[in-house]
Write a protein that holds these residues in place. Structure first.
Motif, PDB file in Angstrom:
ATOM      1  N   LEU A 411      63.909  25.097 -12.653  1.00 35.02           N
ATOM      2  CA  LEU A 411      62.617  24.646 -13.190  1.00 35.02           C
ATOM      3  C   LEU A 411      61.941  23.676 -12.232  1.00 35.02           C
ATOM      4  CD1 LEU A 411      63.629  23.997 -16.916  1.00 35.02           C
ATOM      5  CD2 LEU A 411      62.477  25.997 -15.974  1.00 35.02           C
ATOM      6  N   GLU A 412      62.737  22.872 -11.555  1.00 29.47           N
ATOM      7  CA  GLU A 412      62.166  21.884 -10.640  1.00 29.47           C
ATOM      8  C   GLU A 412      61.774  22.483  -9.297  1.00 29.47           C
ATOM      9  OE1 GLU A 412      65.317  19.045 -10.612  1.00 29.47           O
ATOM     10  OE2 GLU A 412      64.440  17.859 -12.241  1.00 29.47           O
ATOM     11  N   ASP A 413      62.394  23.635  -8.952  1.00 23.91           N
ATOM     12  CA  ASP A 413      62.180  24.206  -7.619  1.00 23.91           C
ATOM     13  C   ASP A 413      61.173  25.357  -7.573  1.00 23.91           C
ATOM     14  OD1 ASP A 413      63.969  22.422  -6.685  1.00 23.91           O
ATOM     15  OD2 ASP A 413      65.659  23.806  -6.571  1.00 23.91           O
ATOM     16  N   PHE A 414      60.932  26.025  -8.713  1.00 21.58           N
ATOM     17  CA  PHE A 414      60.134  27.250  -8.604  1.00 21.58           C
ATOM     18  C   PHE A 414      58.694  26.932  -8.192  1.00 21.58           C
ATOM     19  CE2 PHE A 414      59.575  26.454 -13.240  1.00 21.58           C
ATOM     20  CZ  PHE A 414      58.180  26.492 -13.318  1.00 21.58           C
ATOM     21  N   SER A 415      58.062  27.911  -7.583  1.00 14.63           N
ATOM     22  CA  SER A 415      56.755  27.691  -6.945  1.00 14.63           C
ATOM     23  C   SER A 415      55.597  28.305  -7.721  1.00 14.63           C
ATOM     24  CB  SER A 415      56.781  28.267  -5.518  1.00 14.63           C
ATOM     25  OG  SER A 415      57.120  29.646  -5.558  1.00 14.63           O
ATOM     26  N   THR A 416      55.785  28.643  -8.986  1.00 20.34           N
ATOM     27  CA  THR A 416      54.688  29.190  -9.782  1.00 20.34           C
ATOM     28  C   THR A 416      53.752  28.055 -10.209  1.00 20.34           C
ATOM     29  OG1 THR A 416      56.204  29.096 -11.642  1.00 20.34           O
ATOM     30  CG2 THR A 416      55.826  31.252 -10.672  1.00 20.34           C
ATOM     31  N   LYS A 417      52.806  28.392 -11.054  1.00 18.53           N
ATOM     32  CA  LYS A 417      51.776  27.427 -11.440  1.00 18.53           C
ATOM     33  C   LYS A 417      52.369  26.129 -11.968  1.00 18.53           C
ATOM     34  CE  LYS A 417      48.369  30.944 -12.723  1.00 18.53           C
ATOM     35  NZ  LYS A 417      47.558  31.501 -13.815  1.00 18.53           N
ATOM     36  N   ARG A 418      51.784  25.032 -11.541  1.00 18.97           N
ATOM     37  CA  ARG A 418      52.261  23.728 -11.989  1.00 18.97           C
ATOM     38  C   ARG A 418      52.116  23.563 -13.506  1.00 18.97           C
ATOM     39  NH1 ARG A 418      50.100  19.302  -7.547  1.00 18.97           N
ATOM     40  NH2 ARG A 418      51.268  20.122  -5.755  1.00 18.97           N
ATOM     41  N   THR A 419      51.085  24.191 -14.047  1.00 14.96           N
ATOM     42  CA  THR A 419      50.854  24.056 -15.493  1.00 14.96           C
ATOM     43  C   THR A 419      51.994  24.671 -16.302  1.00 14.96           C
ATOM     44  OG1 THR A 419      49.540  26.094 -15.405  1.00 14.96           O
ATOM     45  CG2 THR A 419      48.337  24.000 -15.295  1.00 14.96           C
TER      46      THR A 419
END
Length: 434
Positions: A411-419
């Protein structure tokens, strides 16, 4: 019954009982069978070693311990009492020694995935074409069936069954002390010597002299504490969740005709629901861990990641979860995990633990539990919770705990939307870093 003695007593040095004494040739021969020796390769506490590093002891240790407690009861406590039939002695010893014979690798986690029951396999080993069966038949042809009946709790003499399986039996008395010793905690200790001194045989069960009530109270509270402080420890449960998901993933990949780099030949019959006793006995924890290590090189990212987590102790984090009020939250998290590219089937898991520390008799109910009876000074029997305020306070009260497990690092590393990430962390009530 044939009851040949060894020319010289054999002993095992034991950290819990000091010595385990073997005087009967039958018991010595059973210990030497390959089915019993397999228990050396099955840990008593499954994944608990990832929480309490000392918890490396085996089902072999525990089985010897249960045997020793029963041996002391029938040879020292019950011997010569009119309510006890010494002809049942050898049967009790064999049932005590073999009661866990059918446990698989990582025991209960393994059973849940493949819908197995270790007690069914225990009975199958005892009555099947095995070395254990061959040794037991030296007593007589019907003896293996009697041993299996004691373990199945269907043997006609309930007194015998209660020594192995009841609310105060040799099984529990050994595993509480043994597990406390190897995990390094103090919760599981109680005065077993006192309990053994006040045990008395009755026609249908074993009872406790009323003068020993406080020792039994201590035993029940020790059990309560061990379950919630050790057996249901949330970190251990995290490891169990990952272990379970590895096995589920491997089975799914097999069903989808995935080409494994390291073919799980030991799992074929499990995956295809065609498991034989011979296949089952080939499985132990060294075999399972070999595959987990091999699958670190698989192309499937989920299987590879889960195995890496288990082997290197990179476990899931957890939060408290209330299924009665948070199901909508779980559904929302499931949707958000999918948007983040994280498969919720494997990475968002609700795990529940439940225990009933002591129960009184509830006739007709599923899993009827024979209560502990106190033998009063006038010869009457009185159910424990009616005499003990401490036991009455927890009697019949089931405690259940639910937790939601997830990989915080993903959850902390993934690069999808910040929202999306922000919403997931808010729903999990995890503060944002920085």
């Amino acid at each position: 019954m044939k009851n040949e003695k060894l020319s010289e007593e054999k002993v095992f040095k034991d950290p819990v009982h000091r010595y385990i004494h073997v005087r009967d040739k039958l018991i010595w021969d059973l210990i030497g069978t390959k089915e019993f020796q397999r228990l050396r390769r099955i840990r008593q506490l499954g994944t608990t070693y990832l929480t309490f590093h000392g918890a490396e002891h085996s089902r072999f240790n525990h089985s010897l311990g249960v045997y020793e407690i029963v041996r002391r009861i029938v040879d020292d406590v019950f011997k010569g009492r009119p309510e006890w039939d010494d002809e049942e002695r050898l049967l009790c010893l064999c049932a005590a020694l073999l009661h866990d014979l059918g446990h698989g690798p990582f025991s209960h986690s393994f059973e849940k995935v493949f819908h197995l029951d270790h007690e069914d396999f225990t009975q199958a080993i005892i009555v099947g074409k095995t070395e254990v069966n061959q040794v037991l038949r030296e007593v007589d042809e019907e003896f293996p069936k009697k041993v299996a009946e004691v373990i199945a709790k269907t043997y006609e003499k309930k007194q015998v069954v209660s020594l192995i399986s009841s609310q105060i039996d040799a099984d529990r008395m050994d595993y509480l002390q043994r597990d406390a010793y190897y995990t390094g905690v103090s919760y599981g200790h109680f005065d077993m010597e006192r309990i053994l001194r006040v045990m008395r045989p009755r026609e249908d069960q074993v009872v406790i002299k009323s003068s020993g009530m406080h020792a039994v109270e201590d035993y029940i509270m020790s059990r309560y504490q061990m379950y919630w402080q050790v057996y249901f420890h949330p970190v251990t449960r995290s490891a169990e969740v990952i272990l379970t998901k590895i096995l589920h993933r491997a089975k799914q990949l097999h069903q989808e005709y995935y080409s494994f780099k390291h073919d799980p030949i030991h799992f074929y019959s499990l995956f295809e629901d065609e498991l034989t006793l011979e296949d089952y006995l080939k499985l132990d924890e060294s075999v399972i861990l070999y595959y987990f290590q091999s699958w670190l090189e698989e192309d499937d990212p989920i299987l590879r990641d889960l195995c890496q987590r288990f082997m290197n102790r990179q476990l899931f984090k957890y939060v408290e979860f209330n299924p009665n009020v948070q199901m909508m939250t779980l559904m929302e998290l499931t949707t958000l995990f999918k948007k983040a590219g994280i498969d919720p089937e494997y990475y968002l898991v609700v795990d529940s633990s439940s225990d009933l520390p002591y129960d009184f008799y509830r006739p007709g109910e599923e899993e009827e539990r024979l209560p502990i009876h106190l033998l009063m000074s006038n010869g009457d029997l009185r159910e424990l919770s009616r005499q003990s305020e401490i036991v009455d306070a927890i009697s019949g009260k089931r405690r259940t705990d639910h937790k939601l497990y997830f990989p915080l690092d993903l959850l902390e590393d993934f690069s999808t939307k910040r929202t999306v990430k922000k919403k997931i962390l808010e729903l999990l009530n995890i503060p944002k870093k920085g």
